[in-house]
Design an enzyme around this catalytic site. Structure first.
Site, mmCIF file in Angstrom:
data_model
loop_
_atom_site.group_PDB
_atom_site.id
_atom_site.type_symbol
_atom_site.label_atom_id
_atom_site.label_comp_id
_atom_site.label_asym_id
_atom_site.label_seq_id
_atom_site.Cartn_x
_atom_site.Cartn_y
_atom_site.Cartn_z
ATOM 1 N N ARG A 261 0.816 -1.074 -0.061
ATOM 2 C CA ARG A 261 -0.164 -0.082 0.062
ATOM 3 C C ARG A 261 0.763 1.159 -0.051
ATOM 4 O O ARG A 261 1.979 1.200 0.517
ATOM 5 C CB ARG A 261 -0.968 -0.049 1.297
ATOM 6 C CG ARG A 261 -2.093 -0.949 1.243
ATOM 7 C CD ARG A 261 -3.071 -0.673 -0.107
ATOM 8 N NE ARG A 261 -4.293 -1.416 0.102
ATOM 9 C CZ ARG A 261 -4.462 -2.445 -0.619
ATOM 10 N NH1 ARG A 261 -3.446 -2.755 -1.660
ATOM 11 N NH2 ARG A 261 -5.529 -3.454 -0.621
ATOM 12 N N GLU A 290 -2.757 8.109 -3.917
ATOM 13 C CA GLU A 290 -3.083 7.123 -4.993
ATOM 14 C C GLU A 290 -4.767 7.315 -5.359
ATOM 15 O O GLU A 290 -5.388 7.441 -4.677
ATOM 16 C CB GLU A 290 -3.228 5.896 -4.493
ATOM 17 C CG GLU A 290 -3.427 4.472 -5.595
ATOM 18 C CD GLU A 290 -3.005 3.278 -5.172
ATOM 19 O OE1 GLU A 290 -1.928 2.835 -4.428
ATOM 20 O OE2 GLU A 290 -4.175 2.306 -5.421
ATOM 21 N N HIS A 309 -1.500 0.283 -9.552
ATOM 22 C CA HIS A 309 -2.193 -0.978 -8.936
ATOM 23 C C HIS A 309 -2.697 -1.912 -9.633
ATOM 24 O O HIS A 309 -3.894 -2.332 -9.717
ATOM 25 C CB HIS A 309 -3.360 -0.057 -7.950
ATOM 26 C CG HIS A 309 -3.626 -0.861 -6.733
ATOM 27 N ND1 HIS A 309 -3.555 -0.167 -5.556
ATOM 28 C CD2 HIS A 309 -3.688 -2.106 -6.528
ATOM 29 C CE1 HIS A 309 -4.232 -1.160 -4.685
ATOM 30 N NE2 HIS A 309 -3.992 -2.362 -5.225
HETATM 31 N N1 LIG Z 1 -0.866 -4.249 -5.318
HETATM 32 C C1 LIG Z 1 -1.984 -5.094 -5.124
HETATM 33 O O1 LIG Z 1 -2.761 -5.098 -6.236
HETATM 34 C C2 LIG Z 1 -2.225 -5.867 -4.183
HETATM 35 C C3 LIG Z 1 -1.881 -5.402 -2.896
HETATM 36 N N2 LIG Z 1 -1.962 -6.297 -1.992
HETATM 37 C C4 LIG Z 1 -1.362 -5.714 -0.394
HETATM 38 O O2 LIG Z 1 -0.290 -6.881 -0.109
HETATM 39 C C5 LIG Z 1 -0.851 -7.115 1.296
HETATM 40 C C6 LIG Z 1 -0.243 -8.500 1.674
HETATM 41 O O3 LIG Z 1 -1.209 -9.444 1.166
HETATM 42 P P1 LIG Z 1 -0.937 -11.235 1.286
HETATM 43 O O4 LIG Z 1 0.721 -11.338 1.239
HETATM 44 O O5 LIG Z 1 -1.794 -11.564 0.611
HETATM 45 O O6 LIG Z 1 -0.997 -10.994 2.790
HETATM 46 P P2 LIG Z 1 -0.838 -11.801 4.105
HETATM 47 O O7 LIG Z 1 -1.811 -11.640 5.217
HETATM 48 O O8 LIG Z 1 -0.812 -13.390 3.586
HETATM 49 O O9 LIG Z 1 0.553 -11.393 4.419
HETATM 50 C C7 LIG Z 1 0.836 -10.467 5.238
HETATM 51 C C8 LIG Z 1 2.103 -10.593 5.910
HETATM 52 O O10 LIG Z 1 2.720 -9.410 6.395
HETATM 53 C C9 LIG Z 1 3.100 -9.836 7.821
HETATM 54 N N3 LIG Z 1 3.031 -8.719 8.630
HETATM 55 C C10 LIG Z 1 2.088 -7.986 9.121
HETATM 56 N N4 LIG Z 1 2.682 -6.924 9.823
HETATM 57 C C11 LIG Z 1 3.957 -6.890 9.670
HETATM 58 C C12 LIG Z 1 4.896 -6.111 10.026
HETATM 59 N N5 LIG Z 1 4.715 -4.841 11.165
HETATM 60 N N6 LIG Z 1 6.108 -6.371 9.751
HETATM 61 C C13 LIG Z 1 6.524 -7.268 9.126
HETATM 62 N N7 LIG Z 1 5.569 -8.193 8.687
HETATM 63 C C14 LIG Z 1 4.293 -7.744 9.019
HETATM 64 C C15 LIG Z 1 2.603 -11.021 8.477
HETATM 65 O O11 LIG Z 1 3.010 -11.829 9.303
HETATM 66 C C16 LIG Z 1 2.040 -11.879 7.058
HETATM 67 O O12 LIG Z 1 3.069 -12.575 6.743
HETATM 68 C C17 LIG Z 1 -2.081 -6.898 1.344
HETATM 69 O O13 LIG Z 1 -2.539 -6.711 2.843
HETATM 70 C C18 LIG Z 1 -2.602 -5.645 0.557
HETATM 71 O O14 LIG Z 1 -2.428 -4.336 1.169
HETATM 72 C C19 LIG Z 1 -2.749 -7.553 -2.080
HETATM 73 C C20 LIG Z 1 -3.082 -7.812 -2.945
HETATM 74 C C21 LIG Z 1 -3.032 -7.108 -4.362
HETATM 75 O O1 LIG Z 2 -6.483 -7.332 -2.779
HETATM 76 C C1 LIG Z 2 -5.889 -6.284 -2.671
HETATM 77 O O2 LIG Z 2 -5.563 -5.678 -1.371
HETATM 78 C C2 LIG Z 2 -5.664 -5.122 -3.788
HETATM 79 O O3 LIG Z 2 -4.735 -4.121 -3.589
HETATM 80 C C3 LIG Z 2 -6.329 -5.706 -4.984
HETATM 81 O O4 LIG Z 2 -6.094 -4.658 -6.050
#
Ligand SMILES: NC(=O)C1=CN([C@@H]2O[C@H](COP(=O)(O)OP(=O)(O)OC[C@H]3O[C@@H](n4cnc5c(N)ncnc54)[C@H](O)[C@@H]3O)[C@@H](O)[C@H]2O)C=CC1
Ligand SMILES: O=C(O)C(=O)CO
Length: 348
Positions: A261, A290, A309
């Protein structure tokens, strides 16, 4: 063909919560208002969840008019008015991995009567591809070669902006080793890199990570990181995580990729780190603000690649989304614990 819910490991994590079984009269079905779902998954649910009435594709207005019927809904429908008008609502499936937009809302994040689930891990493989697309574009000087197509210019000198460097032997730090971070780490290993990773809580170190630590190890890891990839959720702990002090810990000429983010990075500090050469370049799929306004100075950096994004887009993401979504619907109907339940205390 039957759907194997465990393939291709799309389901994220089975994090506690069972949705309290709503009080149903005999023969009454659980009602879920959802988005489109492929015929294959609809057929699977008709077979495996006969007590589920899946209502697909309503408009928000149509759903609001029928809110009193709903036991579960997609986040698209779960407006404050809808939640107030839905006394039987027990579950909201948020249709993104990031829940930062929802966590501080009265009707969802603060509403303990509801179980909230998200799409963590669903877009991991595609986003990891995107991370390496950005990183390789930066390290292989691709933007200048693409620009040279317009004039048919054979320019072997390159831009001098993006240095042609190799990834093998360098160190990549994954900040947030979750569903996405793990896929990034696996690919980094494939490129012959040393992989460091942080995550929020202790866990066994996977073999594709060389050194793993909890969030408080970030400052120890940054000085060793040639490449930092941000994969954390946006929470109170991660807002402004990459600030001037943290950029100062990185080695000169390092690379940053942010697919998490925009607000995980202090944009002014990022620009200062680019100006001062601390960062060779940055690949950003998310920005703060954004969308990035047309006159924002970040656009003028030749060593920054911005994608709007779109890192998660791709058919595999949709396939994995359907696997996870339909499995959660089956579990909801069966009264089994759901995948990817949001931990309100952790904020994601
Ligand atoms: N650019 C895009 O289109 C997308 C962006 N995202 C972003 O990516 C993020 C992560 O997605 P996933 O990997 O699927 O989620 P997830 O929940 O599988 O992984 C999140 C990881 O971050 C770690 N974490 C949480 N707080 C932390 C901290 N303070 N320091 C270090 N590690 C920490 C957790 O332990 C976990 O391993 C989402 O929350 C979202 O904001 C997700 C999907 C699409
Ligand atoms: O799944 C999310 O968090 C995304 O940012 C998808 O665009």
């Amino acid at each position: 063909a039957p759907v194997d819910p465990n393939a291709p490991a799309a389901l994220g994590s089975l994090r506690h919560a069972r949705v309290a079984a709503p009080d149903l009269a005999k023969g009454e079905r659980l009602v879920y208002f959802g988005s489109s779902l492929s015929d294959e998954h609809v057929a699977r649910l008709e077979r495996d969840a006969p007590n589920l009435e899946l209502v697909l594709g309503l408009s928000r207005e149509e759903a609001l008019a029928r809110a009193n019927e709903a036991h579960g809904v997609d986040s698209f429908y779960a407006t404050p008015e809808f939640v107030a008008a839905a006394p039987n609502l027990a579950w909201v499936q948020i249709k993104s991995a990031g829940v930062d937009r929802y966590i501080d809302t009265e009707h969802l994040g603060h509403n303990e009567a509801l179980v909230l689930t998200n799409l963590r891990a669903v877009s991991g493989p595609i986003i990891a591809d995107h991370v390496f697309a950005l990183l390789l574009a930066m390290t292989r000087d691709l933007p200048v070669h693409l620009a040279n197509r317009a004039t048919g210019t054979w320019d072997r000198a390159g831009s001098g902006v993006f240095e042609p460097v190799g990834l093998a032997g360098r160190t990549l730090l994954v900040v947030g080793l979750g569903g996405i971070g793990s896929e990034v780490a696996k690919r980094a290993k494939g490129f012959g890199m040393t992989v460091l990773a942080t995550r929020r809580s202790e866990a066994e170190r996977p073999d594709y990570v060389d050194v793993q630590g909890t969030a408080d190890r970030l400052d120890d890891f940054l000085p060793r990181a040639d490449v930092v990839v941000l994969c954390v959720p946006l929470t109170d702990e991660t807002t402004g995580l990459m600030n001037a002090e943290r950029f100062a810990l990185m080695p000169d000429g390092a690379y940053l990729v942010n697919i998490a983010r925009g607000k995980v990075v202090d944009t002014a500090a990022l620009m200062a780190a680019l100006d001062g050469g601390r960062l060779a370049s940055a690949g950003l799929d998310v920005t703060d603000p954004e969308p990035l306004p047309a006159d924002h100075p970040l656009w003028s950096y030749p060593n920054v690649i911005v994608t709007p994004h779109t890192a998660g887009r791709g058919e595999l993401t949709l396939t994995r989304l359907e696997i996870m979504y339909s499995e959660n619907l089956r579990r909801f109907a069966a009264g089994e614990p759901l995948y990817n339940v949001i931990d309100r205390d952790a904020g994601y």
